[in-house]
Structures are given as C-alpha cells and as structure tokens.
Design an enzyme around this catalytic site. Structure first.
Site, short mmCIF file in Angstrom:
data_model
loop_
_atom_site.label_atom_id
_atom_site.label_comp_id
_atom_site.label_asym_id
_atom_site.label_seq_id
_atom_site.Cartn_x
_atom_site.Cartn_y
_atom_site.Cartn_z
N LEU A 45 83.51 50.60 -45.60
CA LEU A 45 82.24 50.56 -44.89
C LEU A 45 81.36 49.52 -45.59
CD1 LEU A 45 81.18 54.29 -44.27
CD2 LEU A 45 81.63 52.57 -42.53
N ASP A 46 80.64 48.72 -44.82
CA ASP A 46 79.71 47.76 -45.40
C ASP A 46 78.64 48.50 -46.20
OD1 ASP A 46 81.05 45.68 -44.23
OD2 ASP A 46 79.69 45.52 -42.52
#
Length: 317
Positions: A45-46
C-alpha cells in the site's frame, strides 16, 4: 548476526496500516513486535493509503502469492478540479479547474468504468523498466512508454456526495491503480481530479474488520500479539480442501504422489488431524504437492540450524 529473540512463528497478521507509513516499514515494525524471523507481505500500500495490509510470517510466506492475485476492495476520496504530478495528494499541483459537476453526472461517469478494461500504469509506481523502478525515472523527469494492462472493476459506486471531494467504493482486480482511476474519472468529467485519500477494506477473503493496528500491538504482551495471527490457510480459503489418512499424509509430506479422486488444478491438503500439509494439484487420480508446509520437526530443525534468505523474504539475520 541473528537476533536471539526471533522465533520461527507461522501465520498471517491482518494489519490496519496507518497513514504515512510505507508497507515495508509497517512490516518491519510488526516483525519486531511479534519477534518473528521470516516475514513478508502480500502486496504493498502506498504511504498515502491506509487499511488492510496482510502480513505473512514463517511458513505463511510460501503462500503470499495467493493474495497478490486476489481481488481487492477500497474506499477512496477523490478531489475534483485539481490534477497532480503523481495522481494523488502527495504530488505537485499541475492544474486547477472550475468544478461544475452534479451528483447524477458523477454517478453516470462511474458506471462507465465498471467492467473489463485497460489501464496504463502510472510513472510513479514500483513497476520496473530495465531493472529500475518507474518512480525513480519519474523523479528524474523521465516519462517512458507503458503498456496498458487489463483490469476488472466489478463494483464502483458513490457512497458520499460532496461537490469537491466525493467518496467512492470499489472492488477491482489485482494491478488496478486507484489513483489512475481517479485521474480517468476527472478527465471524463472534464474538470480533472486526483486521489485525495484511500483505505483498503478487503483483500481476497480477508477484511479490515479482522485487522489490528501497530498501536494496539504495542500495548500488548508478546503472547497476546501472537494470538492475533491467523492460521496459514487464511490465505487459501478459496481453494477446495481434501484430507488424507495418516499413511497418505506421510507420503505427501515427503513430496510423493498419493492416489486421490478428482481433477483440480489447485487444492489445499490436510492430514486427519486438520493440519495443513500444503497445496497440490490432482490429475489422473494422483495428488501431487506443489508447495509443502514444514511440519513441527522441520521447524525445530530449522531453528537449530539457522535460517536463510528465501525467495526475497526477509529473515532476521
């Protein structure tokens, strides 16, 4: 030098990743809190994104690919009228436009993106070109051609209307970049847009309701932290299940074929006590292992002999 306190624990942690933390840093924090030797994740996930980040430990790292391939569900907030260099709130503002979009028009545009389609991966991504991540090239001001990839958006709906920052919920296939989708929606509306916030709520059969936070783990004793681990087969619930008797289980555990009716490309295999032995294929009346779970005696031997770096999974050496 290996950390003396790290143990060969096995299982899956459903982590609710906080805002601003990279997936790798979240993994390292969780590994230290669980005092685990081998750890991996099932897709990143960013830092901008929050929500469900399944982490794997010990033998569970062998099955991470099953969630990499899984569909995912997100809650996203889009900011209309502003385009950025990265497609999300972390980028530089490129353009601001007047927004004149009704709820009905936005919902009509969202319906256009449901189904099978293609998406061009963003430059600010971890995809590699000649061994270099695209985001490195993007930071150097370079823009290289990217091949469109097939994606499936199975559900895309407005859940909270706001003239500037509406919130949408979506279910999509692996490899779907929600910030690219936000840009495409803004382009279709004629005002531009970027992804303002993102929260992942489901990965395969795992849901955010099963997740714990790093703060919660920090406030617990080690036994309570480890009690949050899901079993290895939490990654494999979509596969059919077969159980073997004691004799067949021993043969299977040694990598030998065993007789079994049916025809499956992949299935999960258990012994008569309900312990996961691994995954296998079954063709022509024979069951053949494709990935085995190390049983307790193997795990104990591994603890004595030390561990190695395997398939890019980090250990505690």
């Amino acid at each position: 030098m290996r950390r003396a306190h790290a143990d060969p624990i096995d299982g899956v942690l459903a982590l609710d990743k906080p805002l601003g933390l990279s997936s790798n840093l979240a993994l390292q924090k969780a590994r230290r809190l669980l005092q685990a030797r081998k750890a991996g994740h099932t897709g990143t996930l960013d830092p901008l994104a929050t929500g469900l980040l399944p982490l794997t430990f010990g033998e569970a790292t062998k099955f991470s690919a099953d969630l990499l391939e899984a569909d995912k569900e997100y809650l996203a907030q889009i900011e209309l009228g502003v385009t950025t260099s990265t497609g999300d709130a972390e980028g530089d503002v490129l353009e601001r436009r007047t927004v004149d979009v009704s709820r009905a028009r936005l919902e009509a545009v969202l319906r256009r993106f449901v189904g099978t389609g293609e998406q061009v991966p963003p430059m600010y991504s971890a995809l590699k070109r000649h061994g270099r991540p695209l985001y490195e090239l993007a930071r150097l001001g370079r823009d290289v051609e990217r091949v469109p990839r097939p994606i499936v958006v199975s559900r895309l709906q407005l859940v909270q209307w706001d003239e500037r920052r509406p919130s949408i919920e979506l279910e999509c296939s692996k490899g779907t970049y929600v910030r690219v989708l936000a840009q495409d929606i803004g382009r279709a509306l004629g005002c531009g847009a970027h992804l303002h916030a993102l929260r992942r709520t489901r990965v395969g059969h795992l849901r955010l309701a099963q997740a714990t936070t790093l703060v919660e783990l920090e406030g617990q004793e080690l036994d309570a932290r480890r009690a949050r681990l899901l079993p290895i087969d939490a990654l494999l619930t979509s596969l059919p299940r077969v159980s073997l008797d004691a004799h067949a289980a021993v043969r299977f555990g040694h990598g030998q074929k065993v007789q079994q009716q049916g025809d499956w490309p992949r299935l999960r295999v258990y012994d008569a006590l309900g312990r996961l032995l691994g995954i296998a294929s079954c063709r022509g009346g024979w069951l053949e292992a494709t990935r085995l779970v190390a049983q307790p005696c193997t795990t104990a031997r591994r603890a004595v002999n030390g561990i190695t770096r395997e398939n890019g999974i980090e250990d505690a050496t």
